[in-house]
Design an enzyme around this catalytic site. Structure first.
Site, mmCIF file in Angstrom:
data_model
loop_
_atom_site.group_PDB
_atom_site.id
_atom_site.type_symbol
_atom_site.label_atom_id
_atom_site.label_comp_id
_atom_site.label_asym_id
_atom_site.label_seq_id
_atom_site.Cartn_x
_atom_site.Cartn_y
_atom_site.Cartn_z
ATOM 1 N N ASP A 182 40.458 45.501 49.340
ATOM 2 C CA ASP A 182 39.751 45.128 48.126
ATOM 3 C C ASP A 182 38.934 46.352 47.693
ATOM 4 O OD1 ASP A 182 38.858 43.813 45.925
ATOM 5 O OD2 ASP A 182 38.137 42.052 46.974
HETATM 6 C C1 BGC Z 1 37.928 41.936 43.474
HETATM 7 C C2 BGC Z 1 39.415 41.721 43.563
HETATM 8 C C3 BGC Z 1 40.120 42.501 42.487
HETATM 9 C C4 BGC Z 1 39.749 43.962 42.615
HETATM 10 C C5 BGC Z 1 40.440 44.859 41.616
HETATM 11 C C6 BGC Z 1 37.569 43.421 43.388
HETATM 12 O O1 BGC Z 1 36.234 43.618 43.146
HETATM 13 O O2 BGC Z 1 37.296 41.341 44.589
HETATM 14 O O3 BGC Z 1 39.713 40.361 43.493
HETATM 15 O O4 BGC Z 1 41.508 42.329 42.589
HETATM 16 O O5 BGC Z 1 38.349 44.093 42.436
HETATM 17 O O6 BGC Z 1 40.002 44.634 40.349
#
Ligand code: BGC
Length: 740
Positions: free
Chosen positions: A276
């Site tokens: 993530d």
């Molecule tokens: C979120 C994810 C997301 C990623 C990319 C993160 O902050 O937790 O769910 O896919 O950002 O945007």
């Protein structure tokens, strides 16, 4: 798992051989820096997380030091980045471009919690396929969806991205979304690679506070959180995303147990894992690694693959050169990235998803809008309807009051991809289009409940002249989603007082509630005659909700999550354990209890244990009766199923929607078992007066759980079988035996 990845499982033999050959050639020729580059993902535009400087993205792409990008802002940018990668980087390896396409690309469907309220996986498969078609036509290869987290905490803002509290329902939607996004062929011009996230346990953030500590037992992990990941993997999901949280105090991204043993081992995942946003870097912030170098080592050693934005893989080449990480481990991760690119068809044509004409023509088609409208109406849950106030008559004089009747941006919820407020038809616009009586609109306050001058008075004046008041209330869209946790689950600002004041007027009040999460609003429920939870319904919010309000369509939604009476009940969920001291059912209970009442049981002194509205609940305008049922056989063994046949009859002269729900209870287990677990469900639409036999199957394997022997197995014994219209409204019950 060996070197052949399941990403390529569905690719035909000839192409697969060609991709595998290319991948091995590249691996043999790449430097350690270039390999680390393939494992590096940068943001090319807006940030979807903490402020992290990716440096000069163009230079890094041209140097072959980046394998994928997220958040590229336009098709023109996508083309430019791809040209840099293909024409300038040393091996010309194309980039894979990712975006959070969560509930639509340009056509926005209801927020995922609303889509889950449809209890209609086929519909959600269709909406996901439309999202994939639109996004793929705009140069996106990979979506970070579906979110398959299971959560029992509505304070957590990301409840809106989930399918709610139940692993069976969440698994059904996980499968539907993976099928919808990925189709049969990742190289198809209408498909995306999907990503099951966030692995794992993220939905259990303590106190509902985003990014907080997670403390789940092995049993809870296996029974509540893992099943939707297992379902997504079984459905062939190409990628999985690590969660931010710890498991057993080890950050999920760096947990060998979670990644290697459980995901790759037990679940058999052979695809690509992506971190993530900065979750590799945060391994050090958690205090589970001493700095970035150690964080990188922990992530790659655990078996994680791609680093989203943290940059810690700058240390990877040295870690290998100094003998701390095996080059084979790095190669295995790079192989997954390259295989994904191969499966997407990017080696054959890196520009295959860049077609400016299709980019325009493939979005927001009539068909897409029609499906968005269907989703909006099928997600709306009718919670109250005293004296049949709804449906509205088009001839009534209606006062349409409140801040959500004409707010296009809010209807799109959080995670909007290319969704645009200008594309949205609001409730006010949809009603104006079809209403025949007087329709007076008064906004009265802002979406966060801040009063506007004279708003309350104007609302009361309009109510005084109306046959019916339709009040729209809710919480702003940005109060749900990532980094949007709330300690209170009330209606913000003066909205509650506004509704209370309207309820004093003569005209009956119906309320449409717009929210990302279940709100604990017992006073609202008491004061209005009708209450419709509309969630955030997307582009076709107005027409979809109006279809339900005017009764063209029976309310199709059922709650995928319990609605608490108060935050103090959280977590409140239907599939709880019995405890050693359940509340005696035969006794009448008071709050506070009277002197003769049992208090030495698992209860509150001030509120009932039951939620305001239970899981699976939702009313119909029609009168559907559960007429009869039969099930058999009464004894099943491993590999067999119990078939349940339920006869339902629509006793009214209007169309009805019913969601027949089948629950089981394992009476005795080697561990205590929940009082009820959803085993199967069937959504049916019944014509006026129609009687129908609905069939559902409960497979012996659906009865499995994490036994005291630490295995996923069903134990022989007696199982209660219950059928009803919600988890708390059981029409028929019986029992069957599972034998060895
Ligand atoms: C979120 C994810 C997301 C990623 C990319 C993160 O902050 O937790 O769910 O896919 O950002 O945007």
């Amino acid at each position: 798992m060996n070197g052949s990845s399941r990403i390529l499982d569905n690719v035909d033999r000839e192409r697969r051989d060609a991709v595998e050959e290319r991948v091995e050639e590249l691996l043999a020729d790449m430097t350690l820096e270039q390999k680390a580059g393939q494992l590096t993902q940068f943001s090319a535009g807006f940030l979807t997380g903490t402020d992290i400087e990716s440096g000069n993205v163009e230079d890094a792409v041209a140097a072959g030091l980046v394998g994928s990008l997220l958040n590229v802002e336009s098709l023109a940018d996508a083309r430019e980045f791809q040209e840099l990668a293909v024409e300038e980087s040393p091996h010309g390896i194309p980039l894979v471009l990712a975006l959070d396409v969560i509930h639509g690309y340009r056509t926005t469907f209801p927020a995922p919690i609303g889509e889950a309220a449809t209890w209609d996986p086929d519909l959600v498969e269709r909406s996901s396929a439309i999202a994939a078609t639109e996004a793929a036509a705009n140069g996106v290869h990979w979506t970070f969806a579906p979110d398959v987290d299971v959560t029992r905490d509505p304070r957590w803002g990301r409840v809106m991205e989930t399918s709610g509290e139940d692993p069976t329902l969440a698994s059904a939607f996980a499968r539907a979304r993976v099928r919808g996004f990925q189709g049969d062929d990742l190289a198809g011009e209408e498909t995306l690679a999907a990503c099951a996230k966030h692995y794992v346990g993220y939905g259990a953030s303590e106190g509902g506070r985003d990014y907080n500590t997670v403390n789940v037992s092995e049993t809870n992990l296996r029974e509540q959180h893992l099943p939707p990941f297992a379902a997504a993997v079984d459905e062939g999901v190409a990628t999985v995303m690590n969660a931010f949280n710890v498991h057993e105090r080890i950050p999920a991204s760096g947990s060998e147990y979670l990644v290697d043993e459980v995901l790759k081992g037990d679940l058999g995942f052979g695809g690509l894992l992506v971190s993530d946003w900065n979750s590799f870097g945060e391994i050090a912030v958690h205090g589970a690694a001493d700095g970035e170098r150690e964080a990188a080592k922990a992530a790659i050693t655990a078996g994680s693959h791609v680093d989203m934005v943290s940059g810690v893989y700058d240390h990877l080449p040295d870690l290998v050169r100094e003998g701390e990480v095996d080059e084979a481990t790095v190669d295995e991760a790079v192989r997954r990235v390259l295989e994904l690119k191969g499966a997407l068809g990017l080696f054959e044509d890196p520009y295959r998803y860049f077609d400016e004409e299709r980019a325009e023509s493939a979005v927001l088609t009539d068909g897409a809008r029609e499906t968005a409208r269907e989703s909006a109406r099928e997600s709306a849950v009718l919670l109250e309807n005293d004296e049949g106030l709804l449906p509205l008559s088009p001839d009534d004089d209606v006062a349409l009051v409140g801040p959500y009747a004409d707010e296009p941006a809010h209807m799109l919820s959080s995670w909007t991809a290319e969704g645009r407020p200008d594309d949205v038809t609001t409730l006010r616009a949809a009603m104006a289009d079809r209403h025949e009586g007087d329709l007076t609109h008064v906004r009265a306050c802002d979406p966060d409940g801040t009063p506007v001058d004279g708003g309350r008075e104007a609302a009361l004046d309009a109510a005084a002249d109306a046959d019916v008041v339709l009040v729209t209330v809710g919480e702003p869209r940005r109060w749900g989603g990532e980094a949007a946790s709330r300690a209170h689950l009330d209606l913000p600002g003066e909205q509650g007082d506004l509704v209370a004041a309207l309820a004093e007027a003569d005209a009956p009040v119906a309320c449409a509630l717009f929210s990302s999460r279940p709100l604990a609003v017992p006073d609202l429920a008491d004061s209005v005659a009708a209450l419709l939870e509309a969630w955030f319904p997307g582009t076709e919010a107005g027409p979809g909700v109006a279809d339900v309000l005017y009764g063209d369509s029976d309310p199709g939604g059922r709650l995928p999550v319990s609605v608490p009476r108060t935050e103090g009940q959280v977590p409140v969920y239907y599939n709880h354990l019995n405890t050693g001291r359940p509340v005696p059912e035969e006794e009448e209970h008071h709050y506070p209890p009277t002197e003769d009442e049992t208090v030495f049981c698992s209860r509150y002194l001030d509120v009932p244990n039951e939620p305001l509205y239970p899981f699976g609940y939702g009313r119909s305008y029609a009168d559907v009766e559960y007429v009869d049922w039969a099930f058999g056989p009464e004894t099943v063994a491993d590999g067999e199923s119990v078939t349940v046949e339920v006869t339902v009859e629509n006793g009214s002269d209007r169309p009805a929607t019913e969601v027949v729900q089948v629950y089981t209870r394992d009476r005795v287990g080697s561990r205590a078992r929940p009082v009820k677990e959803l085993a199967a469900f069937e959504k049916v639409h019944l014509g006026p007066g129609e009687r129908r036999a609905v069939t559902a199957e409960v497979d012996a394997e659906d009865l499995a759980f994490w036994t005291a022997d630490e295995e996923w197995a069903a134990e022989p014994g007696t199982f209660d079988l219950m059928v009803g219209r919600s988890s708390a409204d059981i029409a028929f019950s019986g029992a069957f035996e599972l034998v060895e």
